[in-house]
Scaffold this motif. Sequence first.
Motif, PDB file in Angstrom:
ATOM      1  N   ASP A   1      15.112  10.703  -7.400  1.00 10.34           N
ATOM      2  CA  ASP A   1      15.316  10.186  -6.034  1.00 10.34           C
ATOM      3  C   ASP A   1      15.346  11.312  -5.006  1.00 10.34           C
ATOM      4  OD1 ASP A   1      15.378   7.562  -6.889  1.00 10.34           O
ATOM      5  OD2 ASP A   1      17.570   7.489  -7.045  1.00 10.34           O
TER       6      ASP A   1
ATOM      7  N   GLU B   1      12.791  12.143  -1.908  1.00 12.93           N
ATOM      8  CA  GLU B   1      13.293  12.341  -0.544  1.00 12.93           C
ATOM      9  C   GLU B   1      12.772  13.655   0.031  1.00 12.93           C
ATOM     10  OE1 GLU B   1      17.515  12.199  -0.643  1.00 12.93           O
ATOM     11  OE2 GLU B   1      17.598  10.137  -1.392  1.00 12.93           O
TER      12      GLU B   1
ATOM     13  N   ASN C   1       9.064  13.358   0.824  1.00 15.04           N
ATOM     14  CA  ASN C   1       8.842  12.562   2.030  1.00 15.04           C
ATOM     15  C   ASN C   1       9.309  13.279   3.290  1.00 15.04           C
ATOM     16  OD1 ASN C   1       7.532  10.298   0.955  1.00 15.04           O
ATOM     17  ND2 ASN C   1       9.476   9.430   0.240  1.00 15.04           N
TER      18      ASN C   1
ATOM     19  N   GLU D   1       6.642  13.748   6.168  1.00 14.66           N
ATOM     20  CA  GLU D   1       6.918  13.275   7.526  1.00 14.66           C
ATOM     21  C   GLU D   1       6.726  14.396   8.546  1.00 14.66           C
ATOM     22  OE1 GLU D   1      10.139  10.312   9.607  1.00 14.66           O
ATOM     23  OE2 GLU D   1      10.906  11.753   8.135  1.00 14.66           O
TER      24      GLU D   1
ATOM     25  N   LEU E   1       4.054   8.436   3.648  1.00 17.46           N
ATOM     26  CA  LEU E   1       5.131   8.704   2.719  1.00 17.46           C
ATOM     27  C   LEU E   1       4.838   8.099   1.343  1.00 17.46           C
ATOM     28  CD1 LEU E   1       8.265   8.068   4.986  1.00 17.46           C
ATOM     29  CD2 LEU E   1       6.838  10.119   4.791  1.00 17.46           C
TER      30      LEU E   1
ATOM     31  N   LEU F   1       6.659   6.018  -1.248  1.00 17.14           N
ATOM     32  CA  LEU F   1       7.865   5.206  -1.242  1.00 17.14           C
ATOM     33  C   LEU F   1       8.148   4.515  -2.573  1.00 17.14           C
ATOM     34  CD1 LEU F   1       7.391   3.557   2.271  1.00 17.14           C
ATOM     35  CD2 LEU F   1       8.750   5.574   1.676  1.00 17.14           C
ATOM     36  N   ASP F   2       7.222   4.596  -3.507  1.00 16.40           N
ATOM     37  CA  ASP F   2       7.364   3.899  -4.772  1.00 16.40           C
ATOM     38  C   ASP F   2       7.473   4.904  -5.920  1.00 16.40           C
ATOM     39  OD1 ASP F   2       6.925   1.234  -6.366  1.00 16.40           O
ATOM     40  OD2 ASP F   2       5.543   2.693  -7.257  1.00 16.40           O
ATOM     41  N   LYS F   3       8.453   4.716  -6.791  1.00 21.21           N
ATOM     42  CA  LYS F   3       8.683   5.676  -7.886  1.00 21.21           C
ATOM     43  C   LYS F   3       7.507   5.747  -8.842  1.00 21.21           C
ATOM     44  CE  LYS F   3      13.735   5.533  -7.987  1.00 21.21           C
ATOM     45  NZ  LYS F   3      14.935   5.270  -8.792  1.00 21.21           N
TER      46      LYS F   3
ATOM     47  N   TYR G   1       4.886   7.817  -7.237  1.00 16.42           N
ATOM     48  CA  TYR G   1       5.284   9.228  -7.305  1.00 16.42           C
ATOM     49  C   TYR G   1       4.983   9.795  -8.683  1.00 16.42           C
ATOM     50  CZ  TYR G   1       8.422  13.243  -7.801  1.00 16.42           C
ATOM     51  OH  TYR G   1       8.934  14.490  -8.062  1.00 16.42           O
TER      52      TYR G   1
END
Length: 216
Positions: free
Chosen positions: A18, A22, A25, A29, A35, A37-39, A42
């Motif tokens: 997690d 973060e 992202n 950004e 971004l 946003l999905d594991k 990733y």
Amino acid sequence: MIKHIIWDWNGTLLDDLDVSMEALNYVLEKENLPLVLDKEEYRKYFQFPVIEYYKKVGFDFNKTPFSVLAKQYMDYYQPNSLSCSLHKNVEETLQKVKSKDVSQYLLSASNLDFLHEQLAEYDIKKYFLNIKGLDNIHAHSKAELAKCFVEESGFNPDEVLFVGDSVHDSEVAKYANCHCVLIANGHEHKSKLLNTDSYVVDNMKQFYDFIVENIK
């Protein structure tokens, strides 16, 4: 039969997925990029060397050099990672391995200073006879580090097991002529791990059951 276990850290023992997302992202950004946003997304992007993973998510090194992006990532990741938990059943597994008189080591593609800072948050350093990391934050490869460590320690490679969560961990073990088990709840997608020659388990509990049958 296994006499020595060399553990990976990020994603294998430390549950930092997690925080890693973060941090990624945060940098995406800053670069005005989409971004992640999905594991599962990733895990499909992630790979070593990390510079290739950065290319996959869209970073333009002509605009912002990789070294700058890596520092921005670590500036976010490192302090926030200190609040991460270990994966479930990690401490029980380390204790069980120790009780079987199997020597344990930690070898990571992380910066060694950062690694020691993270380890200070947990009561597990006592399980490792040696801790190895890199001298930079670029996470290129730990293959040479691993091979030299096995050779200099005088280990029989056939008695050494690498445990990690990435395709690179499998490559590292093969480069050092050792065995490897991959745990599929870390940074890399299980479908990619299954394409390696390594044995794959879903979590630390499954690894615990496996290792009880295979240590000396």
